[in-house]
Enzyme design. Structure first.
Site, short mmCIF file in Angstrom:
data_model
loop_
_atom_site.label_atom_id
_atom_site.label_comp_id
_atom_site.label_asym_id
_atom_site.label_seq_id
_atom_site.Cartn_x
_atom_site.Cartn_y
_atom_site.Cartn_z
N HIS A 1 -4.93 -29.50 7.51
CA HIS A 1 -3.86 -30.43 7.89
C HIS A 1 -2.66 -30.26 6.96
O HIS A 1 -1.51 -30.18 7.42
CB HIS A 1 -4.40 -31.86 7.82
N GLU A 2 -2.91 -30.20 5.66
CA GLU A 2 -1.82 -30.08 4.69
C GLU A 2 -1.16 -28.71 4.76
O GLU A 2 0.08 -28.60 4.67
CB GLU A 2 -2.34 -30.34 3.27
N HIS B 1 1.23 -28.78 7.59
CA HIS B 1 2.49 -29.43 7.23
C HIS B 1 3.46 -28.41 6.61
O HIS B 1 4.65 -28.38 6.95
CB HIS B 1 2.24 -30.56 6.22
N GLU C 1 2.67 -35.81 12.08
CA GLU C 1 1.26 -35.95 11.76
C GLU C 1 0.37 -35.44 12.89
O GLU C 1 -0.66 -34.81 12.65
CB GLU C 1 0.92 -37.42 11.46
#
Length: 298
Positions: free
Chosen positions: A145-146, A149, A225
């Site tokens: 997820h990071e 980003h 997100e």
């Protein structure tokens, strides 16, 4: 270079939009006729609006390390840190970005964040609580997820959005302040410049417009997100990403220990935040979005 060009192009575009709107409404002619240097205000609005956002982005890694006490792993001291470095390196390679700095910060709350000025000069940090309470598959999904980003350029995107709304807030608050002050002092000698009406109105409007601007930035953050969740599912697997979000949901009643300026970069946000100002969608909404995603996200 592409990101810098985008920043400059957005700045110029905002100035052009404001110029056209003011010209169509006749606002530029009115302000100039009444003693306000419209061109200078426009330029100053863009400089202050984007300047502050750009400076925040430039020092984001330094600030993140300082405010969270994150320790960058330069030499792994145990198998968990070695696994952490190897997983981030593998995911970064799959996402097509340079290896980020990897750090751990002390917090019982399961959380993680990514920051940095560009996708090839970034930082990924995880909390001790995340490493201790989550299964390895779930941590892998959080890292994905990071990394997503970073690969999506979310830090720069949100900086551009923040710069745009900052410019509008700075410009509009002063234009409204000048109009109010002109109304209050109609017929009086204006040689002394704007009066107390201008200063009070600018102060009030910056607060009110600032709240509206925060809602706009928060909305964009929530949309990013969903993309990062999909990216985490792509890098680690849909099942792992859903399991990670479910684990975070179970721990969501714990208050967030990330500093206020860091919450938008975390994997989850603490409770008690009004929905319109929340930088993250509710975890159950994110889980449902992944569960209902098509076969492209497995």
């Amino acid at each position: 270079m592409k990101r810098i060009f985008l920043l400059i192009a957005t700045n110029v575009a905002i100035m052009l939009v404001l110029s056209v709107v003011a010209s169509v409404l006749g606002l530029d002619r009115y302000l100039t006729a009444n003693g306000m240097n419209y061109g200078a205000l426009l330029g100053m609005s863009a400089i202050f609006g984007f300047g502050g956002a750009f400076i925040s982005l430039a020092i984001s890694k330094w600030m993140a390390k300082r405010t969270t006490g994150a320790r960058v792993i330069t030499q792994p001291s145990n198998s968990a840190e070695m696994w952490l470095l190897n997983t981030v390196e593998r995911q970064a390679r799959a996402a097509g970005i340079n290896m980020p700095e990897v750090a751990i910060f002390d917090s019982p709350e399961p959380n993680a964040f990514a920051t940095g000025m560009s996708k090839n000069s970034s930082l990924v940090a995880v909390s001790t609580g995340l490493m201790q309470t989550m299964q390895q598959d779930e941590v892998e999904a959080v890292l994905g997820h990071e990394i997503s980003h970073i690969a999506n350029g979310d830090m720069v995107t949100l900086t551009l959005v923040q710069g745009v709304v900052n410019t509008f807030v700075f410009f509009l608050s002063r234009v409204i302040g000048y109009l109010v002050d002109s109304f209050l002092n109609r017929g009086n000698n204006r040689d002394s410049g704007p009066g107390i009406g201008y200063m009070v109105t600018v102060f009030v409007m910056q607060i009110l417009l600032g709240f509206l601007a925060s809602m706009v930035v928060a909305w964009f953050s929530r949309q990013r997100e969903f993309r990062a969740d999909a990216g985490g599912a792509h890098l680690a697997g849909k099942r792992k990403m859903i399991a990670a979000l479910q684990r975070l949901k179970a721990a969501h009643e714990l208050p967030s220990t990330l500093p206020k300026q860091m919450t938008a970069m975390g994997i989850r946000e603490g409770g008690g935040v009004m929905a319109l100002f929340a930088t993250h969608p509710p975890l159950e909404v994110r889980i449902n979005a992944l569960q209902n995603a098509g076969s492209a996200v497995q």
